[in-house]
Motif scaffolding. Structure first.
Motif, PDB file in Angstrom:
ATOM      1  N   ILE A  70      39.880  92.676  22.458  1.00  7.04           N
ATOM      2  CA  ILE A  70      40.007  94.065  22.897  1.00  7.04           C
ATOM      3  C   ILE A  70      40.004  94.066  24.421  1.00  7.04           C
ATOM      4  O   ILE A  70      39.089  93.526  25.046  1.00  7.04           O
ATOM      5  CB  ILE A  70      38.832  94.916  22.400  1.00  7.04           C
ATOM      6  N   LEU A  71      41.024  94.668  25.007  1.00  6.84           N
ATOM      7  CA  LEU A  71      41.060  94.790  26.460  1.00  6.84           C
ATOM      8  C   LEU A  71      40.869  96.260  26.834  1.00  6.84           C
ATOM      9  O   LEU A  71      41.692  97.111  26.497  1.00  6.84           O
ATOM     10  CB  LEU A  71      42.385  94.285  27.031  1.00  6.84           C
ATOM     11  N   ILE A  72      39.773  96.536  27.500  1.00  8.06           N
ATOM     12  CA  ILE A  72      39.499  97.888  27.983  1.00  8.06           C
ATOM     13  C   ILE A  72      40.118  98.038  29.373  1.00  8.06           C
ATOM     14  O   ILE A  72      39.860  97.229  30.264  1.00  8.06           O
ATOM     15  CB  ILE A  72      37.983  98.165  28.055  1.00  8.06           C
ATOM     16  N   GLY A  73      40.937  99.063  29.529  1.00  2.86           N
ATOM     17  CA  GLY A  73      41.666  99.235  30.795  1.00  2.86           C
ATOM     18  C   GLY A  73      40.872  99.975  31.850  1.00  2.86           C
ATOM     19  O   GLY A  73      41.248 101.079  32.267  1.00  2.86           O
ATOM     20  N   ALA A 121      34.976  88.780  17.811  1.00  2.00           N
ATOM     21  CA  ALA A 121      35.840  89.601  18.664  1.00  2.00           C
ATOM     22  C   ALA A 121      35.409  89.459  20.123  1.00  2.00           C
ATOM     23  O   ALA A 121      34.221  89.347  20.434  1.00  2.00           O
ATOM     24  CB  ALA A 121      35.761  91.048  18.232  1.00  2.00           C
ATOM     25  N   ILE A 122      36.394  89.453  21.003  1.00  2.87           N
ATOM     26  CA  ILE A 122      36.156  89.350  22.442  1.00  2.87           C
ATOM     27  C   ILE A 122      36.528  90.695  23.074  1.00  2.87           C
ATOM     28  O   ILE A 122      37.588  91.250  22.792  1.00  2.87           O
ATOM     29  CB  ILE A 122      37.003  88.228  23.066  1.00  2.87           C
ATOM     30  N   ILE A 123      35.640  91.220  23.906  1.00  2.00           N
ATOM     31  CA  ILE A 123      35.906  92.493  24.591  1.00  2.00           C
ATOM     32  C   ILE A 123      35.893  92.242  26.095  1.00  2.00           C
ATOM     33  O   ILE A 123      34.912  91.741  26.646  1.00  2.00           O
ATOM     34  CB  ILE A 123      34.865  93.565  24.212  1.00  2.00           C
ATOM     35  N   LEU A 124      36.996  92.568  26.749  1.00  2.00           N
ATOM     36  CA  LEU A 124      37.138  92.339  28.188  1.00  2.00           C
ATOM     37  C   LEU A 124      37.575  93.632  28.885  1.00  2.00           C
ATOM     38  O   LEU A 124      38.083  94.555  28.257  1.00  2.00           O
ATOM     39  CB  LEU A 124      38.175  91.239  28.450  1.00  2.00           C
TER      40      LEU A 124
END
Length: 424
Positions: A70-73, A121-124
């Motif tokens: 998941i890429l948080i903008g 899951a990876i969150i960045l």
């Protein structure tokens, strides 16, 4: 274990709108475990139901052993994606975005496993690399790989350029380069080889694939999901009353539950394929029998329960079902104060009062009747209830026993017209 290739399953579930190199991608995920990403810009403090499709699709990949990213903008949300927007977004400030980032991270964490050994899951947050980037380096090293001609000819951009009244700013025009760089960085740092998103993201995803191919000489993949529209032409997740949010403080679990209960009949079985993990063969069997024994109503209830439990948990599902029983089955026996607070927030029409003379006046104030005379006739005709109890006394005066938890009175006209009185 499901032996169907995941891409084939996504096709069976009507989840693929665009896909690149489908056969190569199918072979790749049969032979290897990959990392797949989807980005979410925190342009609001909560996600809405339109975001559920990519989140659940990421979950499908994770259940097959792949790693969801998941890429948080945190950076790109300062600009806002112009894709198919009629006008430029209002720009938000850093401190507000930072608060929204934390809320979105908490929401997405609920849908994916983040504490398993093999494919957590990876969150960045893309703010991590954009904060360090130099504008001259970005233009020289990234911008040179993109043709203005190609960018202008993308449908999402053309729609804005051709509107002389609104146009598109350079800020928004540059957005696809930023998202392309996201894909490049995730491929470089986390070996992400697939990006998914809504069909309106196809231009941005293509830009990322192009950039990776030009710089790293690697082949990566893109897959978009359908943008869902309701039968009335309104974008899925929005209603006459606004957006259906995932945050229970913005959309109560009861209203969320009712949203799914009231979807158009034509969408029921497609939504079961898109949003649940029910086997496609089982869904097809149900559809064949949808007009037997009220099967379609049972399947709507199944969908509403499944989605409410998924987003809000078992306790809030039970609350939504309790409120439904109160309003439609006229049974207030197990009502809780928190249920009434949900109704006050956005469940039904609500009025706040200090005092009311009698039931006739209340019916007029609640817009359940147009006059005291009409209200009196409604009471005499046995069509008015207080807290699901029928009232036949045309001169009924409110007493403390009419006030649930000393604060609330539910007045109903028949089974479909309700008003909640909140006593201040």
């Amino acid at each position: 274990m499901n032996c169907t290739n995941l891409i084939d399953e996504l096709r069976q579930r009507n989840l693929i709108f665009h896909i690149t190199h489908e056969n190569k991608l199918k072979k790749n995920i049969e032979r290897n475990l990959i990392s797949v990403y989807c980005g979410f810009d925190p342009t609001e403090e909560s996600l809405h139901v339109g975001h559920l499709l990519p989140l659940i699709t990421l979950k499908r990949f994770q259940k097959r052993g792949h790693t969801p990213v998941i890429l948080i903008g945190g950076a790109t949300s300062l600009i806002g994606d112009p894709s198919f927007k009629e006008k430029e977004r209002l720009l938000n400030f850093d401190h507000k975005i930072d608060m929204w980032v934390l809320k979105i991270i908490k929401q997405v964490s609920y849908f994916l496993d983040i504490n398993i050994n093999s494919n957590s899951a990876i969150i960045l947050n893309n703010k991590k690399w954009f904060e360090k980037i130099n504008i001259l380096s970005f233009l020289r090293d990234i911008g040179k790989h993109f043709s203005i001609n190609t960018m202008i000819n993308r449908e999402a951009v053309k729609q804005r350029i051709n509107r002389l009244d609104r146009g598109i700013s350079f800020t928004e025009f540059s957005y696809s380069l930023l998202q392309a760089y996201d894909f490049f960085m995730l491929n470089k740092k986390k070996q992400v080889s697939l990006q998914i998103g809504g069909s309106d993201q196809w231009g941005n995803i293509s830009a990322g694939m192009h950039l990776i191919n030009r710089i790293s000489k690697k082949e990566v993949y893109g897959l978009t999901l359908p943008l869902l529209m309701q039968s009335n032409g309104i974008k899925f997740g929005k209603t006459e009353c606004g957006t259906i949010w995932l945050d229970p403080k913005k959309t109560t679990p009861y209203k969320f539950y009712q949203f799914w209960k009231n979807i158009d009949d034509s969408n029921v079985y497609n939504f079961l394929k898109l949003f649940t993990f029910l086997d496609c063969n089982e869904i097809n069997k149900r559809e064949l029998n949808k007009y037997k024994n009220q099967q379609i109503m049972k399947d709507k209830s199944y969908l509403a329960k499944y989605m409410t439990r998924l987003v809000h948990g078992e306790e809030n599902l039970l609350a939504a079902e309790r409120i439904t029983q109160i309003l439609f089955l006229e049974n207030a026996k197990n009502i809780k104060k928190s249920d009434l607070q949900q109704l006050k927030q956005d469940g039904i029409h609500c009025i706040e009062v200090d005092q009311i003379r009698d039931l006739q006046e209340a019916l007029v104030l609640c817009s359940l009747s147009t006059s005291r005379t009409q209200a009196k006739n409604m009471i005499i005709s046995n069509s008015i209830s207080i807290n699901t109890n029928k009232i036949t006394n045309k001169n009924h005066i409110f007493h403390d026993k009419d006030k649930l938890f000393n604060q609330f009175t539910l007045i109903s006209r028949g089974k479909k017209n309700h008003c909640l009185i909140f006593w201040k």
